[in-house]
Design an enzyme around this catalytic site. Structure first.
Site, PDB file in Angstrom:
ATOM      1  CB  SER A 150      -0.908   0.024   1.236  1.00 50.84           C
ATOM      2  OG  SER A 150      -1.574   1.270   1.348  1.00 50.84           O
ATOM      3  CE1 TYR A 163      -4.269  -2.076   5.056  1.00 47.91           C
ATOM      4  CE2 TYR A 163      -3.389  -0.034   4.161  1.00 47.91           C
ATOM      5  CZ  TYR A 163      -3.949  -1.287   3.969  1.00 47.91           C
ATOM      6  OH  TYR A 163      -4.169  -1.738   2.699  1.00 47.91           O
TER       7      TYR A 163
END
Length: 276
Positions: A150, A163
């Site tokens: 990501s 995250y």
């Protein structure tokens, strides 16, 4: 694309988080190019639907109920894949904890259990699936590991530190795998993903927020799961045999420009209006 361009015909792939979003798009794309597919995840319903969609197009697929944080279920699941299809060639380690992101805020307010859960799913889970897939791939003559990374793992932000930190960890994990097992035929890469508009996100993300994100893309649209699946399918195939230990950014150019890009675009447009 045809399977002649991205040859995965008769290869066997396991896709974690394969019931929805990027995982589902990848499973369908690999199956459409001739691979046999195992879709893995914690809930039966989306996995069964994914299998049905693969089979409806003439492909072969099985569903695996798998908690990637539990080593026993990971080992058993991967053994099931080999028992069914005889080999394992591709691992798309896509499973991630996203349902709890509303609590992923300021570090000074971070709940330690929340932090640990994010690492358990996103990083420990990726390691466990790779741990048990790699020996099976070596036995089959080699294989490709593809992690879903990501853009949150590339730069600091105001939200999602747990995250983002787990996704940064995947970059290092992948490089270690590529280094340790490359001579045994294992390649490992990360697809660094930007904003991807799943059906659920498209319904729930305000249009104003979508416009803001699109302003910072170099292309004038937001990504879809199929855009990421194309990159995964390439890295899974023999066409990418000389690519390993790499991170390929698929984010529409979001992370490639100056942080004030969109602001300067607006500023320049306003300056032109003033001149006129």
């Amino acid at each position: 694309m045809t399977d002649l361009q991205y040859p995965v015909k008769d290869k066997v792939a396991i896709v974690t988080g394969g019931g929805t979003g990027i995982g589902l798009a990848t499973a369908l794309m690999l199956a459409g190019r001739g691979a046999k597919i195992a879709v893995a995840g914690p809930e039966a319903a989306p996995l069964d639907e994914a299998v049905a969609r693969v089979e409806a197009t003439g492909g072969e697929a099985i569903a695996l109920i798998m908690d990637v944080t539990n080593e026993e279920t990971v080992a058993n699941g991967i053994a099931q894949v080999v028992d069914r299809f005889g080999r394992l060639d591709i691992l798309h380690a896509n499973a991630a904890q996203t349902g709890m992101l509303a609590g992923d805020g300021l570090i000074a307010d971070m709940d330690a259990d929340f932090w640990d859960r994010a690492f358990a799913v996103n990083l420990r889970g990726a390691m466990l699936t790779a741990k048990h897939a790699i020996p099976r791939m070596i036995a089959a003559g080699g294989g490709s590991v593809v992690f879903t990374g990501s853009g949150k793992g590339l730069a600091g932000d105001l939200d999602f530190p747990a995250y983002g930190t787990t996704k940064a960890g995947l970059l290092s994990l992948s490089r270690y795998i590529a280094t340790q097992y490359g001579k045994q035929g294992i390649r490992s890469n990360v697809v660094v993903v930007g904003l991807v508009m799943t059906e659920a996100l498209d319904r729930n993300m305000p249009p104003e927020a979508q416009t803001l994100m699109r302003e910072h893309n170099m292309v004038d649209y937001l990504g879809r799961p199929e855009d990421i699946a194309e990159v995964v399918a390439f890295l899974a195939s023999d066409q990418s045999r000389y690519i390993t230990g790499a991170s390929i950014v698929a984010d529409g150019g979001f992370t490639s420009h100056s942080a004030v890009f969109a602001d300067m675009m607006r500023f320049t447009a306003n300056q032109s209006k003033d001149i006129l």
